[in-house]
Design a protein around this motif. Structure first.
Motif, PDB file in Angstrom:
ATOM      1  N   GLU A  28       7.593   5.939  -5.313  1.00  0.00           N
ATOM      2  CA  GLU A  28       6.747   5.982  -6.052  1.00  0.00           C
ATOM      3  C   GLU A  28       6.889   4.194  -6.477  1.00  0.00           C
ATOM      4  O   GLU A  28       7.957   3.454  -6.021  1.00  0.00           O
ATOM      5  N   ARG A  62      -2.216   1.423  -7.541  1.00  0.00           N
ATOM      6  CA  ARG A  62      -1.207   2.369  -7.844  1.00  0.00           C
ATOM      7  C   ARG A  62      -0.629   2.926  -8.742  1.00  0.00           C
ATOM      8  O   ARG A  62      -0.665   2.569  -9.616  1.00  0.00           O
ATOM      9  N   GLU A  88       0.515  -1.147   0.212  1.00  0.00           N
ATOM     10  CA  GLU A  88       0.019  -0.150  -0.408  1.00  0.00           C
ATOM     11  C   GLU A  88       1.150   1.519   0.233  1.00  0.00           C
ATOM     12  O   GLU A  88       0.662   2.392  -0.778  1.00  0.00           O
ATOM     13  N   SER A  89       2.044   0.757   0.201  1.00  0.00           N
ATOM     14  CA  SER A  89       3.261   2.473   0.390  1.00  0.00           C
ATOM     15  C   SER A  89       4.306   1.780   0.282  1.00  0.00           C
ATOM     16  O   SER A  89       4.899   0.480   0.091  1.00  0.00           O
TER      17      SER A  89
END
Length: 198
Positions: free
Chosen positions: A105, A56, A31-32
């Motif tokens: 990213e 994402r 998720e990140s």
């Protein structure tokens, strides 16, 4: 809404029903944090298909020639793509990729470097291993299982992040080459494709 999200919505509306896209393994996607997303390459439509199925935003390396095409040279930078020179070590593109991963990213790569004409997964280039070994990014393998034929099912499978620390322990090595790292990634992509093939 950013241009990226607008373009994603438009492409998703067109492509998803046309190719009856089935997405598997989204729960595996971090998720990140920085993610190196490595995918096999069977069609020019692979980047938009990954772009509309990945949870994402993805920054793809794209061959430099595309940035000289009148319409694409305007669109590509706005959908987070950046140029890479083919057939040589492009230090600028490598630095850009490393920077994206360190900033948390998602960097999208097609390690084979070119489309497979047979649909079979080929040998990966060293770039994937370079990014995998030089950052703390999670490495996520992804398999696109075709064919790209209207109204035939197309599968996009996201695998669990590859744990290189665990692999190092298993093979009793502290360091491996970028070529070996790339091969490990390609092996995981092939396993996904073989497991989810009809």
């Amino acid at each position: 809404m950013t241009f990226y999200h607008f373009a994603r919505s438009v492409v998703k509306t067109i492509i998803r029903p046309l190719y009856r896209i089935e997405v598997i393994g989204l729960e595996n996607f971090p998720e990140s944090g920085g993610v190196l997303l490595c995918t096999n390459h069977i069609s020019n439509l692979d980047p938009p298909v990954v772009g509309i199925t990945c949870p994402r935003p993805v920054s793809f390396m794209a061959k430099e020639e595309l940035f000289r095409v009148p319409v694409l040279k305007t669109i590509l930078p706005n959908v987070k793509a950046f140029p890479v020179k083919r057939g040589m070590s492009d230090r600028g593109a490598l630095r850009k990729g490393l920077s994206l991963l360190k900033e948390g990213e998602v960097l999208g790569l097609f390690p084979e470097g070119t489309r497979s004409k047979t649909g079979k997964i080929g040998k990966g280039l060293a770039g994937a291993g370079f990014f995998a070994l030089r950052t703390d990014a999670k490495i996520v393998p992804c398999a696109i299982i075709g064919p790209y034929k209207p109204f035939r099912r197309l599968r996009v499978v996201y695998g669990k992040p590859i744990n290189f620390t665990e692999i190092f322990t298993e093979i009793k090595e502290e360091k491996i080459s970028v070529e070996d790292a790339t091969q490990m990634i390609m092996d995981e992509i092939k396993k996904l494709a073989d497991t989810h093939q009809d």
